[in-house]
Write an enzyme that holds these catalytic residues in place. Structure first.
Site, short mmCIF file in Angstrom:
data_model
loop_
_atom_site.label_atom_id
_atom_site.label_comp_id
_atom_site.label_asym_id
_atom_site.label_seq_id
_atom_site.Cartn_x
_atom_site.Cartn_y
_atom_site.Cartn_z
CG ASP A 129 -21.69 -28.72 -3.44
OD1 ASP A 129 -21.57 -29.55 -2.79
OD2 ASP A 129 -22.24 -28.88 -4.66
CG HIS A 130 -23.92 -30.20 -0.03
ND1 HIS A 130 -23.63 -30.18 -1.44
CD2 HIS A 130 -25.35 -30.68 0.02
CE1 HIS A 130 -24.85 -30.78 -2.18
NE2 HIS A 130 -25.66 -30.89 -1.39
CG ASP A 194 -26.94 -33.41 -4.91
OD1 ASP A 194 -26.58 -33.12 -4.02
OD2 ASP A 194 -27.76 -33.16 -5.57
NE ARG A 476 -35.53 -32.67 -3.26
CZ ARG A 476 -34.30 -33.51 -3.48
NH1 ARG A 476 -33.44 -33.70 -2.65
NH2 ARG A 476 -34.72 -34.38 -4.49
CB SER A 671 -31.20 -35.62 -0.23
OG SER A 671 -31.52 -34.28 -0.12
NE ARG A 673 -29.75 -35.82 3.07
CZ ARG A 673 -30.64 -34.62 3.20
NH1 ARG A 673 -31.35 -34.66 4.36
NH2 ARG A 673 -30.53 -33.52 2.45
S1 SF4 Z 1 -30.39 -28.77 -4.53
FE1 SF4 Z 1 -28.52 -30.04 -3.69
S2 SF4 Z 1 -26.98 -29.52 -5.04
FE2 SF4 Z 1 -28.58 -27.80 -5.72
S3 SF4 Z 1 -27.96 -26.18 -4.52
FE3 SF4 Z 1 -29.29 -27.48 -3.17
S4 SF4 Z 1 -28.12 -28.52 -1.78
FE4 SF4 Z 1 -26.85 -27.80 -3.45
#
Ligand code: SF4
Length: 783
Positions: A129-130, A194, A476, A671, A673
């Site tokens: 997805d990223h 995540d 975010r 995040s 990460r």
């Molecule tokens: S918060 Fe993280 S998992 Fe959710 S859409 Fe944004 S990048 Fe993707």
């Protein structure tokens, strides 16, 4: 037996027995066999084990339990003996499953490959997805991403097949939406690589964001450690209505608790107001609990969850949850460490930002505040979707707003994009006409992926450095997160407010009170949106995007080319040499906020997430150097020249000099990460000293053999200057709860000593000594 010995014994048993499935599911479930998901028909929900563990712990603690305590303690490795004290002891847990998104899965799978184990011990999934960049719209962007990322997708697909991990192909959707649709359920314990994994709490699960090394532990069948969380109760009364939405609940909570107010705690929602929120709305609230640093968030099992489970083909799980309902809600009389009360009937629509998700404003005030602060009031782009707000209900409420504008001949004044959360949502909103309404009002439907939320946005409407405002329904809004432009003022709010503001084109519009002018010149007010929480028909699943792991993947070849620029097999980090860390240089003394986005930026750097050396070229490039107030400009203490942070770190590494980073409050928020921990370790960093750490990042640092330490007296932050040298002494006696000494040597020859605290327990100290948690696991394997 010391805690570590228990861990070692169990690991040895796991590695020797060939029976790797330690999680509670299959063997013990006798009452009813209900599959945990459609994709794993032989892995069962095991409420009997949960019940058994809860009963043991309740008897021991002799007090009513909160809901999160029931689920967390219900997954204890040893409920009879585990020391349980909220905020103090470390719990050893047996999560039911693991989920990984493609950017973090690369490093997690590379570490799993290094572990030498043949297959994962619990059901696990990878979600692509990223890595999909938003450029021209859904299909084209997806085709482009498949082409550009072919090597990485191929690695993840083949590694998944070899090690027994389910693989969700690009285009399937965002990890948390897929988890909600398929894997979360009341009482489950899931960890995900995540930070927004807590989204699954909307379905009554304990879903926690972790680094890849934690995921590797669980996939290896080793108990996973978590500091026993405190519990913050949020009591909801009243009823949501009008323009107020679930997003406003968490925006309000974020304003109260701030970005670190939830640290070390689970946010547990309860009270009569809960039932006025849809299941996907509860997921939105849990999702954004990550923004206040919470370990996770959770709602009690109720009829809204039952309805959602039924609509997503899991009525059997709902029936079983009904039977075990007393374990899926809090005990009456349970005690929270802190209680916040919110009356939903009085809750006003909120918009938070810019640059931080806890800067809360009622929508009614934002125009005036923006003008006063000098923030641009014209909105350049409105963006809806992401894992936070991309449910059928969210899309329906946005479409309901858009429809009213269209009926008056209006379109969005701002640019407008839509990110469906999953292929199922995309197909269903296409079928039910929402997608067309959103396109008609001027929207561009992007791929089912993270896109601009993670900086995967080929933004063309402004130049870098242009001051501008965007509004999103994401979670975010840290500086530069969406478009790498530090001058972009990003605000987060609900999708229906984003839609209304995009139609008006300005932050000065309050849809509750203000009028728009239709194409006929007549003024009109938007009605508060009303939409179904779930489709009337069944969901349209859309295209099949799942790859089952084969029963036996041992013959599968996994490709990692030695010349690849995207993937790199991992070399073990060096072991601790048994000596104190002496005369370390300071790579950077960071001023102010330093999130994992500042430590390891996303956006264009996402493509290097499987290649440690290449991605290390972004180390701390977003952090502000206290010495000159600049990003990515630090003094090389050996040459006295200023240069980029990664280059300076590489120089020190080449010269064999160890280094430290000095940080401020809540260092590493954001995040999950683990690159933010792997990179400093790879480039020769040994110690990170801060006023405080965000939970996941602190654990990630420990897992990679670094020392995350905090000032015993936060004022000591001011005693260290970027030109000083630091020694950490007393490592031979490194022990849980025992502070370490730091000698600061100033360039004029004077020196002073300060004390540093840490949160290492016994096994974590062994990670440091072995060089990393993975090295430690391999040492145990060899024994
Ligand atoms: S918060 Fe993280 S998992 Fe959710 S859409 Fe944004 S990048 Fe993707």
């Amino acid at each position: 037996m010391a805690p570590y010995c228990v861990l070692a014994a169990r690991l040895r048993h796991a590695l020797n027995s060939g029976v790797r499935r330690y999680h509670v599911a299959p063997v013990l479930c006798q009452r009813a066999k209900v599959a945990m998901s459609h994709f794993e028909p032989n892995e069962y929900v095991n409420y009997e084990k949960l019940e058994k563990n809860i009963n043991i712990v309740r008897k021991r603690l002799d007090r009513p339990l909160t809901l999160s305590e029931k689920i967390v303690y219900g997954h204890l490795d040893d409920p009879e003996k585990q020391e349980i004290e909220r905020g103090k002891t470390y719990l050893r847990l047996r999560p039911d499953r693991v989920a990984m998104q493609d950017a973090t899965a690369q490093m997690a799978m590379l570490q799993f490959i290094s572990s030498g184990l043949p297959k994962v011990a619990v059901p696990s999934t990878i979600h692509c997805d990223h890595l999909i960049e938003a450029q021209s719209g859904g299909e084209k962007d997806l085709r482009r991403a498949k082409d550009i990322n072919q090597e990485v997708y191929n690695f993840l697909a083949t590694a998944g097949a070899k090690y027994g991990v389910g693989f969700w192909k690009p285009g399937s959707g965002i990890i948390h939406q897929i988890i909600l649709e398929n894997y979360s359920y009341p009482g489950v314990m899931l960890i995900g690589t995540d930070s927004h994994t807590p989204n699954g709490g909307g379905l009554g699960g304990i879903c926690i964001g972790v680094g890849g090394a934690d995921a590797v532990d669980v996939m290896a069948g080793i108990p996973w450690e978590l500091k026993c969380p405190k519990v913050i109760g949020v009591k909801l009364t009243g009823k949501l209505s009008g323009w107020s939405s679930p997003k406003d609940v968490i925006l309000k909570v974020a304003g109260i608790l701030t970005v670190k107010g939830g640290t070390g705690a689970i946010i547990e929602y309860h009270g009569p107001g809960v039932d006025s929120i849809s299941c996907t709305g509860m997921a939105t609230i849990c999702n954004m609990g990550a923004e206040i640093g919470a370990t996770t968030s959770i709602f009690p099992y109720n009829a809204r969850m039952k309805k959602y489970l039924g609509k997503t083909g899991r009525a059997e799980i709902a029936a079983l949850a009904d039977e075990f309902q007393q374990h899926l809600v809090p005990d009456s009389g349970c005690q929270y460490d802190q209680v916040i009360e919110i009356n939903l009937s009085e809750l006003k629509p909120h918009i938070n930002g810019p640059f931080t998700p806890d800067l809360a404003h009622p929508v009614s005030d934002i125009g005036a505040v923006a003008e006063k602060e000098g923030w641009p009031v014209d909105i350049r782009v409105g963006l809806i979707g992401s894992c936070t707000n991309s449910s059928y209900e969210d899309m329906g409420r946005s479409a309901a707003v858009a429809k009213q504008a269209l009926a008056r001949g209006l379109k969005c004044k701002s640019k407008f994009t839509i990110t469906p959360g999953s292929e199922q949502i995309r197909a269903t909103i296409e079928r039910d006409g929402y997608a067309q309404i959103l396109r008609d009002v001027g929207g561009l439907v992007l791929a089912n992926a993270c896109g601009p939320c993670i900086g995967q946005w080929d933004r063309k409407d402004i130049k870098k450095g242009d001051k501008n405002t965007i509004v999103t329904s994401y979670n975010r809004n840290f500086t530069g997160r969406n478009d790498a432009n530090p001058e972009t003022h990003a605000f987060v709010t609900s999708p229906e407010i984003v839609t209304a503001l995009s139609i008006a084109g300005t932050l000065k519009f309050n849809p509750e009170t203000d009028y728009l002018t239709g194409a006929d010149g007549k003024k009109f007010k938007l009605e508060a949106p009303d939409a179904d929480e779930l489709p009337k028909l069944e969901f349209d699943p859309g295209q099949d995007t799942y790859q089952y792991p084969p029963k036996d993947g041992s013959g599968q070849h996994v490709d990692v080319s030695p010349t690849s620029q995207r993937l790199q097999l991992l070399e073990p980090f060096d072991k601790w040499d048994g000596k104190d860390l002496e005369d370390m240089l300071i790579l950077i003394k960071v001023k102010g906020k330093c999130t994992t986005d500042h430590i390891s930026a996303a956006g264009p750097w996402l493509k290097f997430r499987g290649h440690l050396d290449n991605i290390s070229n972004n180390l701390l490039i977003g952090a502000i150097n206290v010495e000159n107030g600049k990003a990515n400009s630090v003094r090389n203490a050996l040459t006295q020249e200023f240069g980029p942070v990664p280059d300076t770190a590489r120089y020190y590494k080449k010269m064999g000099v160890k280094w430290a980073v000095i940080g401020d409050e809540n260092y590493g928020e954001g995040s999950s990460r683990e690159h933010a921990a792997l990179e400093p370790r790879h480039l020769g960093g040994r110690v990170i000293i801060t006023k405080s750490f965000a939970r996941i990042h602190e654990t990630n640092l420990k897992k990679q053999g670094l020392l995350p330490l905090t000032f015993a007296d936060p004022a000591d932050y001011n005693k260290i200057h970027p030109v000083d040298k630091l020694s950490i002494v007393g490592l031979a006696d490194f022990a849980p709860g025992k502070p370490l000494k730091c000698i600061i040597k100033h360039p004029n020859g004077s020196q002073e000593t300060i004390m540093l605290n840490h949160t290492f327990n016994e096994s974590q100290i062994e990670w440091f000594q072995a060089g990393s948690a993975l090295n430690r696991m391999k040492e145990l394997q060899q024994k």
